[in-house]
Design a protein around this motif. Sequence first.
Motif, mmCIF file in Angstrom:
data_model
loop_
_atom_site.group_PDB
_atom_site.id
_atom_site.type_symbol
_atom_site.label_atom_id
_atom_site.label_comp_id
_atom_site.label_asym_id
_atom_site.label_seq_id
_atom_site.Cartn_x
_atom_site.Cartn_y
_atom_site.Cartn_z
ATOM 1 N N GLN A 197 53.855 38.365 9.094
ATOM 2 C CA GLN A 197 53.070 39.325 8.049
ATOM 3 C C GLN A 197 53.754 40.626 7.833
ATOM 4 O O GLN A 197 54.077 41.520 8.722
ATOM 5 N N ARG A 200 56.604 41.739 10.028
ATOM 6 C CA ARG A 200 56.509 41.697 11.251
ATOM 7 C C ARG A 200 55.915 40.630 11.824
ATOM 8 O O ARG A 200 54.874 39.893 11.358
ATOM 9 N N TYR A 202 53.292 38.596 14.509
ATOM 10 C CA TYR A 202 52.051 38.709 14.921
ATOM 11 C C TYR A 202 51.675 37.554 15.796
ATOM 12 O O TYR A 202 52.009 36.380 15.396
ATOM 13 N N LYS A 206 47.745 40.047 16.581
ATOM 14 C CA LYS A 206 48.030 41.302 16.839
ATOM 15 C C LYS A 206 49.525 41.523 16.632
ATOM 16 O O LYS A 206 50.389 40.761 16.951
ATOM 17 N N GLU A 207 49.834 42.893 16.113
ATOM 18 C CA GLU A 207 51.220 43.153 15.644
ATOM 19 C C GLU A 207 52.175 43.067 16.911
ATOM 20 O O GLU A 207 51.739 43.943 17.868
#
Length: 220
Positions: A197, A200, A202, A206-207
């Motif tokens: 996303q 980045r 995930y 959660k990143e």
Amino acid sequence: MSSFTTRVVVMISGSGSNLQALIDAQESNELPIKICAVISNKDNVKGLERAANHNIPAFVISHKAFPTREDFDARLMEIIDAQGPDLVVLAGFMRILTPGFTEHYEGRMLNIHPSLLPKYQGLNTHQRALDAGDKEHGVSVHFVTAELDGGPLVLQARVSIAADDNADTLAAKALKQEHVIYPLAVKWFSEGRLQLQNNRSYLDNKELPLEGIDLNDAEY
């Protein structure tokens, strides 16, 4: 968590040991995947034998038969898309892919690289780590983007560099870790847990940190 079987195309150029790790995990039902095709840009490589041994359709598409990278990648996309994959896995595919190709599969293409990225993008990673006097080396799984070996990191595994290591012994250490972390990353993706996303990575919404997850900290 995903309840369907993820269709996977694996792209190779050589021995296909990571392909074998994925095949083994698929056949033991550790991974909810179906490897629907293997594609190689080279003929007579061990990876094609592995595919044949497990009745997986295989395609050989020589880059030498095409005048440009764009033409080669366009043909690759035709073959891949005909398989209807959810995920494309680069497993030692030794060709630089064009931006058009990487954008077409953005968010659904993974690669494994034999270094602790962002260190040592490109080739000869084991010798470069030795030449630099590094104390540790490793392998990285990342989403593929137009930047060579530069897509968002997902997972890394580390190995210690011994005083008597050479490029071959270090490569063998790293390869063992590849066979651990690549199936794990594919598992996360196939379960719907791993996503790309906004450039980045995930996991479970959660990143992830820029360096991805260290295998020692990974929750299975």
